[in-house]
Design an enzyme around this catalytic site. Structure first.
Site, PDB file in Angstrom:
ATOM      1  N   LYS A  85      -7.434 167.544  54.010  1.00 10.33           N
ATOM      2  CA  LYS A  85      -7.948 166.944  52.784  1.00 10.33           C
ATOM      3  C   LYS A  85      -9.028 167.852  52.199  1.00 10.33           C
ATOM      4  CE  LYS A  85     -10.385 162.723  51.283  1.00 10.33           C
ATOM      5  NZ  LYS A  85     -10.917 161.421  51.730  1.00 10.33           N
ATOM      6  N   SER A 161      -9.446 157.758  49.027  1.00 11.90           N
ATOM      7  CA  SER A 161      -9.464 159.093  48.459  1.00 11.90           C
ATOM      8  C   SER A 161      -8.567 160.088  49.180  1.00 11.90           C
ATOM      9  CB  SER A 161     -10.902 159.619  48.462  1.00 11.90           C
ATOM     10  OG  SER A 161     -11.418 159.694  49.784  1.00 11.90           O
ATOM     11  N   SER A 185     -10.852 154.792  52.495  1.00  8.35           N
ATOM     12  CA  SER A 185     -10.126 155.941  51.964  1.00  8.35           C
ATOM     13  C   SER A 185      -9.063 156.545  52.869  1.00  8.35           C
ATOM     14  CB  SER A 185     -11.117 157.038  51.559  1.00  8.35           C
ATOM     15  OG  SER A 185     -11.844 156.644  50.427  1.00  8.35           O
TER      16      SER A 185
END
Length: 488
Positions: A85, A161, A185
Site C-alpha cells: 500500500k 483506505s 481501512s
C-alpha cells in the site's frame, strides 16, 4: 510459462504459491512474471499506481540463485509476489505519494520496519497500490491517481483506505497485499471486495523507524488476503518490536499459523447487529449474514448471546475527529518539506483541506482531551465485554457503498466522520479500544455483492481460530468477482 498457466496461479493462495517454489515446481522469477501478467490484465482496475517490476525481478532472481527456496532455509512466504500500500509501507527509493497531489514527487528515504519484515520473509515486492489521500477516507478515489475499481462492480467502491490492495487481491493479481487500518481501512475494503481483513491488536507490529504509533494508537498495519491461513502467516512474519518502540503487544505463545489447527474451547460470543453510532438501521441482508454466522458458531459449540456494549458515541466521534485534524496538520508540514514551499489549497482533496485547516486551530487541551476520551471509552467498552470473549458484529452496516459518499467535505471533520460512521458502524471501535478485529466474507447482498461479518477480541489468536472454523463451515474460496483476472 504460458498465459493460461500464469492466470491459473491466481487460484492459489500465498502459502500455496510458496509451497510450489519450495517443491521446485516453479522459480520465483516465473511466479513473479505470472503476477505481472495478471497485473497487466487487470490494469483497468487502477489498483496498482507504481510499478516496481525491475526491483521485483532482481529480488526474485536473487532468491532463485541463492538456492534458499529449495533448501528449506526460506520461510513459507519466500518468493511470493506481494504489493505494498502506498501509505504506511515505505520502501526506500520508491515513490510514495500517499494519494496526495502535494506529495506527487515524494520518494521514501528508508524502509518502514514492517516492510523490512516482509522482505526478510522473502516476499517479492513489485508494486504499490492506490490509496486515498493520507488514508483519510474509507473509499479509494484520490484525484491524483483516480478511483480504483471494485472487481465485483464498477458502481461501488472497493473501500478504503486500503482499496487498491483489496482490489488487487480480489481480482487475483496477487494472493495478498499490505494494508493499514485507522477507522476500518483494512476491514472496510475486505468487506467491499469479499476478502479476509485482519486488523491486529494495538502494538502488534512496529511503526518504526519513522514513528512510534499512528493516530495515537488508532492505526494498525497488516494485510488483505483471500484465505485465513495467509493472514496468519503474514502476521507471524511481522509480529514483533522495533528498536525504541514506545509500547508493544505481548508476544504470542506460538505461531499464529499453528493456531488454525486448534479446536478452541467454547467461546462466549456477544452478537450485535445494530450500530454503536446513531444513524439508519442496519441493512436486512447484513443483519441476516451476522445472525447466520452466529447460528453456525452456536452449532460449533460456542455460546452466542445477543448484547450491545455501548460507548459514548458522541465523545468517540469527536475524539476521532480531533485526532485526524492534528494528524492532517502534521502531514501538511511534510508536504511543505517535500515541496520546499507551502502547498496550495488545490493540491489537496477538499476534505483533507478541511481537516488540515481545523488542525491548525485545534488546541493542546482539545488534543489531550481526545486522547483521554479514547482511553476512557476503551475502559468502558472493556468493562461491558468482561463477560464475553468475542464480539460478533457487521463490518459495514450496508452493502459496498457507492463512489462519492465517503470522501466528501461535510463542513467540519466531525460531520465527515458522522457520515462515515453511519456506514461503517463498529469498525472504529476496534481502533479506539485497541482490540483485534477481523472481517470475513460471509454474506452476500441482494445484488450479489459481498458482505463482511466482523469478529472482535482482545487478541488475534482466537479470531484466527474462529475464522478457520468458519472458513470450513461456510467456505468462500470458490467465489470469483466479474473482474477476476485469473483462469476460468
Amino acid at each position: 510459462m504460458d498465459t493460461s498457466a500464469a492466470l491459473e496461479l491466481a487460484d492459489i493462495d500465498a502459502l500455496g504459491q510458496g509451497a510450489l517454489l519450495a517443491a521446485g515446481d516453479l522459480s520465483a522469477v516465473e511466479l513473479l512474471e505470472a503476477a505481472i501478467l495478471r497485473l497487466e490484465a487487470g490494469r483497468a482496475l487502477n489498483a496498482v499506481i507504481t510499478d516496481l517490476f525491475d526491483r521485483g525481478r532482481e529480488q526474485a532472481a536473487a532468491l532463485d540463485e541463492s538456492g534458499r527456496l529449495r533448501s528449506g532455509q526460506a520461510g513459507p512466504l519466500a518468493g511470493v509476489p506481494f504489493l505494498l500500500k502506498d501509505l504506511g509501507a515505505s520502501l526506500g527509493g520508491a515513490p510514495e505519494a500517499m494519494g496526495s497531489r502535494a506529495l506527487r514527487g515524494h520518494v521514501a528515504t528508508e524502509n518502514a520496519w514492517i516492510v523490512d519484515r516482509y522482505l526478510e520473509a522473502g516476499l517479492v515486492v513489485f508494486g504499490k497500490t492506490n490509496t486515498p489521500e493520507w488514508g483519510n477516507h474509507c473509499t479509494t478515489e484520490p484525484s491524483l491517481f483516480g478511483p480504483t475499481v471494485n472487481p465485483w462492480s464498477p458502481t461501488v467502491t472497493p473501500g478504503g483506505s486500503s482499496g487498491g490492495s483489496a482490489a488487487a487481491v480480489a481480482a487475483g493479481i496477487v494472493p495478498a497485499a499490505s494494508g493499514g487500518d485507522g477507522t476500518g481501512s483494512i476491514r472496510v475494503p475486505a468487506a467491499c471486495c469479499g476478502l479476509v481483513g485482519l486488523k491486529p491488536r494495538r502494538g502488534r507490529t512496529s511503526f518504526g523507524p519513522a514513528a512510534g504509533h499512528g493516530l495515537e494508537g488508532l492505526v494498525n498495519e497488516h494485510a488483505l488476503t483471500r484465505t485465513v491461513r495467509d493472514s496468519a502467516a503474514l502476521l507471524d512474519a511481522v509480529t514483533g518490536v522495533g528498536v525504541g518502540d514506545p509500547y508493544s503487544a505481548p508476544m504470542p505463545s506460538g505461531p499464529f499459523l499453528n493456531a488454525l489447527a486448534e479446536v478452541p474451547a467454547a467461546q462466549r460470543i456477544t452478537l450485535a447487529t445494530g450500530s454503536p453510532f446513531p444513524g439508519p438501521a442496519t441493512d436486512a441482508a447484513v443483519v441476516a449474514a451476522v445472525e447466520r454466522v452466529g447460528a453456525v458458531l452456536g452449532d460449533l459449540g460456542h455460546r452466542v448471546e445477543p448484547g450491545t456494549p455501548t460507548v459514548d458515541a458522541d465523545a468517540v466521534a469527536e475524539a476521532i475527529a480531533v485526532l485526524h485534524t492534528v494528524s492532517n496538520a502534521q502531514l501538511y508540514e511534510l508536504a511543505c518539506e517535500v515541496l520546499g514551499r507551502e502547498p496550495r489549497e488545490d493540491e489537496f482533496e477538499p476534505s483533507t483541506w478541511e481537516m488540515m485547516r481545523e488542525g491548525f486551530t485545534t488546541t493542546g487541551t482539545e488534543y489531550a482531551g481526545a486522547i483521554a476520551t479514547v482511553h476512557a471509552q476503551t475502559r468502558r467498552f472493556a468493562a461491558q465485554m468482561a463477560g464475553a470473549d468475542v464480539l460478533l458484529v457487521p463490518t459495514l452496516l450496508t452493502g459496498p457503498p457507492p463512489y462519492g459518499l465517503l470522501d466528501q467535505p461535510r463542513g467540519s471533520t466531525r460531520a465527515f466522520f458522522d457520515v462515515e460512521f453511519a456506514t461503517t458502524g463498529w469498525t472504529s471501535l476496534a481502533n479506539v479500544t485497541g482490540w483485534a478485529a477481523m472481517s470475513l466474507p460471509l454474506g452476500v447482498s441482494d445484488a450479489g455483492l459481498p458482505l463482511g461479518v466482523q469478529l472482535m477480541a482482545p487478541d488475534e489468536a482466537i479470531l484466527l481460530t474462529l475464522a478457520a472454523q468458519l472458513e470450513t463451515a461456510l467456505p468462500w474460496a470458490d467465489r470469483r468477482p466479474p473482474g477476476w483476472v485469473g483462469g476460468p
